[in-house]
Design a protein around this motif. Structure first.
Motif, mmCIF file in Angstrom:
data_model
loop_
_atom_site.group_PDB
_atom_site.id
_atom_site.type_symbol
_atom_site.label_atom_id
_atom_site.label_comp_id
_atom_site.label_asym_id
_atom_site.label_seq_id
_atom_site.Cartn_x
_atom_site.Cartn_y
_atom_site.Cartn_z
ATOM 1 N N ALA A 1 1.349 10.959 -8.441
ATOM 2 C CA ALA A 1 0.041 10.316 -8.535
ATOM 3 C C ALA A 1 -0.853 10.857 -7.433
ATOM 4 O O ALA A 1 -0.852 10.376 -6.307
ATOM 5 C CB ALA A 1 0.191 8.799 -8.416
ATOM 6 N N SER B 1 5.595 9.712 -9.844
ATOM 7 C CA SER B 1 4.375 8.912 -9.972
ATOM 8 C C SER B 1 3.966 8.313 -8.628
ATOM 9 O O SER B 1 3.696 9.031 -7.687
ATOM 10 C CB SER B 1 4.589 7.830 -11.038
ATOM 11 N N LEU B 2 3.940 6.983 -8.525
ATOM 12 C CA LEU B 2 3.671 6.343 -7.240
ATOM 13 C C LEU B 2 4.629 6.866 -6.179
ATOM 14 O O LEU B 2 4.240 7.126 -5.034
ATOM 15 C CB LEU B 2 3.802 4.829 -7.374
ATOM 16 N N THR C 1 -4.491 8.228 -4.925
ATOM 17 C CA THR C 1 -3.817 8.527 -6.167
ATOM 18 C C THR C 1 -4.819 8.647 -7.280
ATOM 19 O O THR C 1 -5.951 8.225 -7.145
ATOM 20 C CB THR C 1 -2.769 7.439 -6.496
ATOM 21 N N ILE D 1 -2.669 1.581 -4.908
ATOM 22 C CA ILE D 1 -3.007 2.881 -5.482
ATOM 23 C C ILE D 1 -4.518 3.028 -5.596
ATOM 24 O O ILE D 1 -5.103 4.046 -5.204
ATOM 25 C CB ILE D 1 -2.346 3.048 -6.862
ATOM 26 N N ALA E 1 3.351 10.027 -4.720
ATOM 27 C CA ALA E 1 2.341 9.842 -3.670
ATOM 28 C C ALA E 1 3.002 9.450 -2.356
ATOM 29 O O ALA E 1 2.653 9.950 -1.287
ATOM 30 C CB ALA E 1 1.335 8.775 -4.105
ATOM 31 N N SER F 1 0.865 -3.440 -5.721
ATOM 32 C CA SER F 1 1.119 -1.996 -5.653
ATOM 33 C C SER F 1 0.035 -1.226 -6.400
ATOM 34 O O SER F 1 -0.416 -0.168 -5.945
ATOM 35 C CB SER F 1 2.496 -1.672 -6.241
ATOM 36 N N TYR G 1 -7.132 5.560 -3.569
ATOM 37 C CA TYR G 1 -7.918 6.548 -4.311
ATOM 38 C C TYR G 1 -9.237 6.865 -3.626
ATOM 39 O O TYR G 1 -9.762 7.973 -3.750
ATOM 40 C CB TYR G 1 -8.180 6.007 -5.718
ATOM 41 N N SER H 1 0.837 -1.192 0.000
ATOM 42 C CA SER H 1 0.000 0.000 0.000
ATOM 43 C C SER H 1 0.878 1.250 0.000
ATOM 44 O O SER H 1 2.093 1.187 0.223
ATOM 45 C CB SER H 1 -0.905 0.013 1.229
ATOM 46 N N ILE H 2 0.246 2.412 -0.240
ATOM 47 C CA ILE H 2 0.974 3.676 -0.141
ATOM 48 C C ILE H 2 1.587 3.802 1.248
ATOM 49 O O ILE H 2 2.735 4.209 1.412
ATOM 50 C CB ILE H 2 0.040 4.863 -0.417
#
Length: 344
Positions: free
Chosen positions: A132, A106-107, A319, A216, A110, A212, A220, A80-81
């Motif tokens: 993101a 990008s990722l 994201t 994301i 975040a 992954s 969200y 996860s983030i």
């Protein structure tokens, strides 16, 4: 993994994770530390060009997130983030290098936004390349990446593409991520093919990608204090935002919203760039970073008055992607890479 001339690789073992760290010795002693964080499907290699250009400004390191590059999967399987942000925080705490000039793509954008929000004591400045960040309307070209989050899709895609060569896969990635794939040199293409072949042999490659991507998509849906836009508003570090006009994964229109969200921001738009501007136009990005570092030469931000470290264990990120910007007044650069930046 490939090691560019002048770079070094080492492995760092931390509780629950082992991270591969790519470093380039600074051109002189006493330079401030920097850490670079790549995006989904990327690795520390994505930062080699920019690291080299900034070696006279910062003492740079780039990490491979758990499950990517040369870093094995995390022990708890958390992609996860929050899980990735926790890995970054653990490394910075263990290395004692903070506060750092923190970079994310990008990722990785975040992830580093979350790190900067919950641990301001670790971040001196923040540079985000196509970060993101959430947006309701998604570009069609970004949908296949999001579909990887669905159960079984990664396995289905593996079966469908079983006969694809590494060259075909790399050409597809370049077409998606670069504004102009023709900017990639023959040597760069060969290196990317070799890296693709190596990754496809890893038994956990598709699992890391799918989990992954799921992280994301799950992120969200979150709002409130744990949403990334809200956390962006809490970032105290001076922030450079870099957006590409030909980005097919993170929408160009998000640039202005991001510039408003980060309280101390400046915006660099590159109309000819895609999703990885630091690889397509490293000289232009490096110039903008130098300006950021010069203007942020004062004392680093402390932790007082901001979120504490434990919040990184409780929060989850958000994201998203959006459409191309229609604002003809955006500052930017032409195809030759000469550009300008605007303060947010």
């Amino acid at each position: 993994m490939r090691v560019a001339e002048g770079e070094r690789l080492r492995s760092v073992e931390l509780p629950g994770i082992t991270l591969n760290i790519r470093s380039r010795p600074p051109e002189r002693t006493g330079l401030p530390p920097a850490l670079y964080v790549h995006g989904l499907g990327g690795s520390s290699l994505n930062w080699s060009a920019l690291m080299q250009l900034l070696a006279d400004e910062v003492d740079g390191e780039a990490l491979d997130l758990p499950g990517f590059g040369d870093s094995p999967p995390p022990d708890d399987g958390d992609y996860s983030i929050t899980g990735h942000a926790r890995a970054v925080i653990r490394y910075l705490d263990a290395a004692g290098r903070g506060p750092v000039h923190l970079f994310g793509n990008s990722l990785g954008g975040a992830i580093t936004t979350r790190v900067a929000a919950v641990r301001p004591d670790l971040v001196r400045t923040l540079t985000l390349v196509s970060p993101a960040l959430p947006e309701i309307r998604v570009q069609r070209s970004a949908v296949p990446t999001g579909l990887l989050a669905l159960p079984g899709v990664a396995q289905l895609f593996t079966r469908i593409t079983r006969e694809w060569t590494a060259e075909q896969r790399v050409r597809g990635v370049l077409a998606l991520c670069y504004g102009d794939p023709g900017r990639v040199t023959e040597e760069g293409f060969r290196n990317a093919v070799e890296e693709m072949e190596r990754r496809l042999r890893l038994p956990y490659f598709w699992d890391a990608m799918a989990r992954s991507a799921r992280g994301i998509v799950n992120a969200y849906t979150l709002g409130g204090q744990q949403g990334l836009w809200r956390q962006a508003e809490r970032v105290l570090a001076p922030t450079l935002l870099v957006y590409g006009g030909r980005d097919q994964l993170v929408g160009f229109r998000m640039a202005r919203r991001a510039a408003r969200a980060f309280r101390d921001s400046r915006l660099l738009t590159l109309p000819e760039a895609g999703h990885v501007a630091m690889m397509e136009y490293p000289e232009t990005v490096a110039m903008a970073v130098r300006d950021l570092l010069t203007d942020a030469g004062g004392p680093s931000v402390g932790a007082d008055g901001s979120a504490d470290a434990d919040e990184a264990d409780d929060a989850d990120g958000v994201t998203g992607v959006a459409e191309m910007a229609e604002n003809a007044g955006e500052p930017g650069v032409g195809a030759d890479g000469a550009g300008e930046s605007a303060r947010g």
